[in-house]
Design an enzyme around this catalytic site. Structure first.
Site, PDB file in Angstrom:
ATOM      1  N   TYR A   1      -2.296  11.214  -2.146  1.00  0.00           N
ATOM      2  CA  TYR A   1      -1.113  10.360  -2.013  1.00  0.00           C
ATOM      3  C   TYR A   1      -1.522   9.327  -0.968  1.00  0.00           C
ATOM      4  O   TYR A   1      -1.663   9.661   0.213  1.00  0.00           O
ATOM      5  CB  TYR A   1       0.070  11.193  -1.549  1.00  0.00           C
ATOM      6  CG  TYR A   1       1.385  10.450  -1.452  1.00  0.00           C
ATOM      7  CD1 TYR A   1       2.444  10.785  -2.290  1.00  0.00           C
ATOM      8  CD2 TYR A   1       1.584   9.435  -0.519  1.00  0.00           C
ATOM      9  CE1 TYR A   1       3.661  10.123  -2.193  1.00  0.00           C
ATOM     10  CE2 TYR A   1       2.789   8.761  -0.432  1.00  0.00           C
ATOM     11  CZ  TYR A   1       3.825   9.115  -1.267  1.00  0.00           C
ATOM     12  OH  TYR A   1       5.035   8.458  -1.171  1.00  0.00           O
ATOM     13  N   THR A   2      -1.766   8.080  -1.414  1.00  0.00           N
ATOM     14  CA  THR A   2      -2.376   7.091  -0.509  1.00  0.00           C
ATOM     15  C   THR A   2      -1.432   5.942  -0.135  1.00  0.00           C
ATOM     16  O   THR A   2      -1.872   4.988   0.504  1.00  0.00           O
ATOM     17  CB  THR A   2      -3.641   6.494  -1.156  1.00  0.00           C
ATOM     18  OG1 THR A   2      -3.276   5.938  -2.420  1.00  0.00           O
ATOM     19  CG2 THR A   2      -4.729   7.521  -1.328  1.00  0.00           C
TER      20      THR A   2
ATOM     21  N   TYR B   1       0.857   9.860   6.426  1.00  0.00           N
ATOM     22  CA  TYR B   1      -0.340   9.931   5.572  1.00  0.00           C
ATOM     23  C   TYR B   1      -1.513  10.554   6.345  1.00  0.00           C
ATOM     24  O   TYR B   1      -2.137  11.511   5.875  1.00  0.00           O
ATOM     25  CB  TYR B   1      -0.703   8.527   5.067  1.00  0.00           C
ATOM     26  CG  TYR B   1      -2.088   8.422   4.456  1.00  0.00           C
ATOM     27  CD1 TYR B   1      -2.366   8.974   3.204  1.00  0.00           C
ATOM     28  CD2 TYR B   1      -3.126   7.774   5.138  1.00  0.00           C
ATOM     29  CE1 TYR B   1      -3.644   8.884   2.660  1.00  0.00           C
ATOM     30  CE2 TYR B   1      -4.392   7.674   4.599  1.00  0.00           C
ATOM     31  CZ  TYR B   1      -4.652   8.224   3.356  1.00  0.00           C
ATOM     32  OH  TYR B   1      -5.913   8.135   2.813  1.00  0.00           O
TER      33      TYR B   1
ATOM     34  N   THR C   1     -10.132  10.671   5.528  1.00  0.00           N
ATOM     35  CA  THR C   1      -9.905   9.287   5.932  1.00  0.00           C
ATOM     36  C   THR C   1     -10.031   9.040   7.440  1.00  0.00           C
ATOM     37  O   THR C   1      -9.798   9.947   8.256  1.00  0.00           O
ATOM     38  CB  THR C   1      -8.480   8.879   5.483  1.00  0.00           C
ATOM     39  OG1 THR C   1      -8.153   7.619   6.029  1.00  0.00           O
ATOM     40  CG2 THR C   1      -7.421   9.876   5.943  1.00  0.00           C
TER      41      THR C   1
HETATM   42  N1  LIG Z   1      -8.629   3.505  -0.153  1.00  0.00           N
HETATM   43  C1  LIG Z   1      -9.091   3.642   1.079  1.00  0.00           C
HETATM   44  O1  LIG Z   1      -9.276   2.663   1.798  1.00  0.00           O
HETATM   45  C2  LIG Z   1      -9.437   5.005   1.626  1.00  0.00           C
HETATM   46  C3  LIG Z   1      -9.906   5.067   2.944  1.00  0.00           C
HETATM   47  C4  LIG Z   1     -10.249   6.310   3.464  1.00  0.00           C
HETATM   48  C5  LIG Z   1     -10.129   7.443   2.686  1.00  0.00           C
HETATM   49  N2  LIG Z   1      -9.649   7.345   1.438  1.00  0.00           N
HETATM   50  C6  LIG Z   1      -9.526   8.594   0.671  1.00  0.00           C
HETATM   51  O2  LIG Z   1     -10.271   8.452  -0.522  1.00  0.00           O
HETATM   52  C7  LIG Z   1      -9.643   9.205  -1.565  1.00  0.00           C
HETATM   53  C8  LIG Z   1      -9.405   8.298  -2.755  1.00  0.00           C
HETATM   54  O3  LIG Z   1      -8.538   7.262  -2.341  1.00  0.00           O
HETATM   55  P1  LIG Z   1      -8.258   5.995  -3.259  1.00  0.00           P
HETATM   56  O4  LIG Z   1      -8.219   4.813  -2.387  1.00  0.00           O
HETATM   57  O5  LIG Z   1      -9.150   6.023  -4.456  1.00  0.00           O
HETATM   58  O6  LIG Z   1      -6.786   6.297  -3.684  1.00  0.00           O
HETATM   59  P2  LIG Z   1      -5.984   5.811  -4.966  1.00  0.00           P
HETATM   60  O7  LIG Z   1      -6.576   4.572  -5.524  1.00  0.00           O
HETATM   61  O8  LIG Z   1      -4.556   5.825  -4.563  1.00  0.00           O
HETATM   62  O9  LIG Z   1      -6.275   6.982  -5.974  1.00  0.00           O
HETATM   63  C9  LIG Z   1      -5.737   8.242  -5.747  1.00  0.00           C
HETATM   64  C10 LIG Z   1      -5.906   9.062  -6.991  1.00  0.00           C
HETATM   65  O10 LIG Z   1      -5.171  10.259  -6.773  1.00  0.00           O
HETATM   66  C11 LIG Z   1      -4.420  10.506  -7.923  1.00  0.00           C
HETATM   67  N3  LIG Z   1      -3.187  11.225  -7.605  1.00  0.00           N
HETATM   68  C12 LIG Z   1      -2.204  10.854  -6.757  1.00  0.00           C
HETATM   69  N4  LIG Z   1      -1.211  11.754  -6.787  1.00  0.00           N
HETATM   70  C13 LIG Z   1      -1.585  12.714  -7.668  1.00  0.00           C
HETATM   71  C14 LIG Z   1      -1.006  13.908  -8.131  1.00  0.00           C
HETATM   72  N5  LIG Z   1       0.205  14.305  -7.732  1.00  0.00           N
HETATM   73  N6  LIG Z   1      -1.676  14.648  -9.025  1.00  0.00           N
HETATM   74  C15 LIG Z   1      -2.884  14.253  -9.476  1.00  0.00           C
HETATM   75  N7  LIG Z   1      -3.503  13.140  -9.086  1.00  0.00           N
HETATM   76  C16 LIG Z   1      -2.855  12.376  -8.181  1.00  0.00           C
HETATM   77  C17 LIG Z   1      -4.084   9.135  -8.490  1.00  0.00           C
HETATM   78  O11 LIG Z   1      -3.760   9.293  -9.860  1.00  0.00           O
HETATM   79  P3  LIG Z   1      -3.103   8.093 -10.718  1.00  0.00           P
HETATM   80  O12 LIG Z   1      -4.247   7.214 -11.082  1.00  0.00           O
HETATM   81  O13 LIG Z   1      -2.500   8.801 -11.858  1.00  0.00           O
HETATM   82  O14 LIG Z   1      -2.107   7.433  -9.814  1.00  0.00           O
HETATM   83  C18 LIG Z   1      -5.376   8.390  -8.255  1.00  0.00           C
HETATM   84  O15 LIG Z   1      -6.289   8.600  -9.299  1.00  0.00           O
HETATM   85  C19 LIG Z   1      -8.380   9.803  -0.952  1.00  0.00           C
HETATM   86  O16 LIG Z   1      -8.653  11.099  -0.518  1.00  0.00           O
HETATM   87  C20 LIG Z   1      -8.106   8.916   0.256  1.00  0.00           C
HETATM   88  O17 LIG Z   1      -7.396   9.619   1.250  1.00  0.00           O
HETATM   89  C21 LIG Z   1      -9.307   6.147   0.874  1.00  0.00           C
END
Ligand SMILES: NC(=O)c1ccc[n+]([C@@H]2O[C@H](COP(=O)([O-])OP(=O)(O)OC[C@H]3O[C@@H](n4cnc5c(N)ncnc54)[C@H](OP(=O)(O)O)[C@@H]3O)[C@@H](O)[C@H]2O)c1
Length: 264
Positions: free
Chosen positions: A35-36, A99, A75
């Site tokens: 949940y981002t 978050y 994160t």
């Molecule tokens: N983006 C950043 O800058 C960043 C920075 C540091 C760490 N991270 C970490 O990297 C990881 C990936 O982040 P991201 O940026 O790729 O996030 P994102 O684009 O929001 O993608 C999150 C994914 O999680 C899925 N998801 C959310 N709720 C769900 C649920 N209830 N059941 C099943 N799937 C669910 C979403 O599915 P849908 O496609 O169906 O929505 C999506 O595929 C996370 O652990 C995040 O904390 C991200």
């Protein structure tokens, strides 16, 4: 490799998690789902907590019972951002919002599960897909508006493709070397910038169909958000270099590649 869609594996639904976990003998678990929505989480803490803390714990318990490794993404938001230097894996966490707190709780639950787990904390992920800062900048440029960008938050953009390759390398080692211990690792591109610096780099390297947008550097205090962001998101990456011989290229190299792969 099987990457279930949310329809198949909904991390907010116990039944669905249990069904998928029981459906076959998995060799390993990678949890990149989260949940981002950082600001929405402030008003919707239960959903955020369920996806980021409760179900990662269940996945890790499964991994522990089945004796399979788990790689979990976390994160820079687990930190407060008050430190003046890049964060080490051993630094105290101090999340500023729901978050970050939920991600920190997910980490702790996974560590407590007894699974062979590698937790990869990363920062400022960019990619040609989904929603991210780079895509937002390109969209705003196409709208022809002046773009105000925060210039007092420091961090390191990291490409999702680089991150995916790191996950594969880590998992291959975990599968091969059963004595490899669990741990938290920081993984990010080399170097550092600000969101404003990143915006400048994006537009310096993009052939736009429209005029180059006017960028204006602003301060965090001039861009109020529901959730506070860390001023310092820099992650020290020496540990993953030392233990896995993994070092990502400079963030500018990563951005150039993401831009090449993005249809503008
Ligand atoms: N983006 C950043 O800058 C960043 C920075 C540091 C760490 N991270 C970490 O990297 C990881 C990936 O982040 P991201 O940026 O790729 O996030 P994102 O684009 O929001 O993608 C999150 C994914 O999680 C899925 N998801 C959310 N709720 C769900 C649920 N209830 N059941 C099943 N799937 C669910 C979403 O599915 P849908 O496609 O169906 O929505 C999506 O595929 C996370 O652990 C995040 O904390 C991200």
């Amino acid at each position: 490799m099987h990457a279930p869609s949310r329809a198949e594996l909904d991390l907010s639904d116990k039944e669905s998690v249990m069904r998928v976990m029981a459906s076959r003998d998995w060799a390993a678990v990678i949890n990149a789902a989260a949940y981002t929505a950082v600001d929405r989480a402030e008003c919707d803490p239960n959903s955020c907590w369920t996806v980021n803390a409760v179900w990662p714990a269940v996945l890790a318990e499964y991994a522990a019972k089945a004796s399979v490794p788990i790689v979990h993404l976390s994160t820079d938001y687990v930190f407060s951002g008050d430190k003046d230097a890049p964060y080490l894996e051993t630094d105290a966490i101090g999340p500023l919002g729901v978050y970050g707190a939920s991600k920190a709780a997910g980490e702790l639950a996974i560590q407590a599960s007894g699974a062979r787990a590698v937790i990869l904390r990363t920062s400022w992920v960019v990619s040609p897909f989904g929603q991210n800062f780079l895509k937002t900048m390109l969209r705003l440029a196409s709208e022809g508006v002046e773009i105000k960008v925060v210039a007092d938050q420091h961090g390191t953009p990291t490409s999702a493709a680089d991150l995916a390759r790191v996950i594969v390398r880590v998992l291959e080692r975990m599968l091969k070397d059963l004595s490899l211990s669990s741990g938290v690792y920081h993984v990010a591109s080399a170097g550092e910038t600000t969101w404003f610096g990143l915006a400048e780099e994006i537009f310096m390297n993009t052939q736009l169909k429209c005029d180059r947008p006017k960028l204006r550097a602003i301060l965090t205090k001039d861009y109020p958000t529901l959730a506070r962001r860390p001023k310092n998101s820099r992650l020290a990456t020496d540990k993953i270099k030392c233990d896995f011989d993994i070092a990502l290229p400079d963030w500018r190299v990563a951005i150039l590649q993401v831009l090449k792969d993005t249809i503008v």
